[in-house]
Design an enzyme around this catalytic site. Structure first.
Site, PDB file in Angstrom:
ATOM      1  CG  ASP A  39      27.624 -18.088 -18.807  1.00 57.05           C
ATOM      2  OD1 ASP A  39      27.814 -16.887 -18.538  1.00 57.05           O
ATOM      3  OD2 ASP A  39      28.489 -18.803 -19.359  1.00 57.05           O
TER       4      ASP A  39
ATOM      5  CG  HIS B  57      31.113 -16.851 -17.278  1.00 59.72           C
ATOM      6  ND1 HIS B  57      30.945 -17.203 -18.591  1.00 59.72           N
ATOM      7  CD2 HIS B  57      32.357 -16.310 -17.187  1.00 59.72           C
ATOM      8  CE1 HIS B  57      32.029 -16.877 -19.282  1.00 59.72           C
ATOM      9  NE2 HIS B  57      32.905 -16.345 -18.450  1.00 59.72           N
TER      10      HIS B  57
END
Length: 232
Positions: A170, A201
């Site tokens: 992420d 993400h």
């Protein structure tokens, strides 16, 4: 069946709209779908529709209404992505949790569904965590929640089950933040963390370039089982 309803804020001084997807027959429970920074867009509405098909009342409140009601943005369009980041910078998540609490009240009192869970994404993942620490919601799930590592002082208040999905690559929630979350929450009796190796993400978005099909199906299956257990 889908509709748009109006929900009063906790203080009664304002109101906001919410997209509602109703199942056939009596709902087995309700799930609040908490938006990303892109508003209640087609992807968020699509998630509501999926939960309704599984027998849940699904509600997605318009949490950016204080900035601009009815925001719908596409993260794959650069100008709209930049617009969303501007809204994120101006948004007060403390207001968001209060609006989610108002949505919980609407579901229980107006819709007549006593068991309520929430699932949120990105900003919504952070809000799902905050909802778990600040309200009496029955179960919460957060996908790639941002800035949770800055709010770990609230973990003592988690009274109901919470699940967090953490993609290890992420680019908004780095390794140090992920490590802090694990250190604080791995041993918490009401919290479950799932890591997704190499995913980034937004991997569970309904459509677009960010989606990872295998990862999304794995995480969504875990979420469905979690709600089946804790909202029964």
């Amino acid at each position: 069946m889908t509709e748009t309803v109006t929900i009063s804020t906790l203080d009664g001084d304002a109101s906001f709209s919410a997209y509602v997807a109703r199942p056939q027959g009596t709902p087995k429970a309700a799930i609040i779908v908490i938006q990303e920074i892109f508003g209640v867009n087609p992807g968020i509405r699509g998630k509501c529709d999926k939960w309704a098909a599984e027998g849940y009342l699904a509600v997605a409140p318009d949490l950016f209404f204080r900035i601009k009601p009815g925001i719908e943005l596409d993260p794959d369009v650069e100008a709209e992505l930049n617009e969303a980041f501007d809204y994120f910078g101006r948004y007060n998540p403390d207001d968001g949790v209060k609006d989610i609490e108002a949505t919980i009240h609407w579901i229980r009192q107006q819709a007549g569904v006593p068991k309520v869970g929430c699932v949120g994404y990105c900003l919504g993942g952070r809000l799902a965590y905050m909802t778990a620490t600040r309200t009496d919601i029955d179960a919460s799930v957060g996908y790639y929640g941002v800035m949770i590592d800055q709010m770990l002082g609230e973990i003592h208040a988690i009274a109901r089950p919470l699940m967090l999905h953490i993609p290890t690559a992420d680019h908004f929630v780095g390794p140090e933040a992920q490590a802090a979350m694990h250190a604080a929450l791995d041993d918490h009796p009401r919290v479950t963390l799932h890591d997704y190796e190499g995913l980034d993400h937004g991997f569970a978005t309904e459509s677009g370039t960010r989606r990872d099909e295998q990862g999304a199906q794995l995480a969504d299956g875990r979420t469905a089982a979690f709600f089946a257990e804790h909202l029964a």
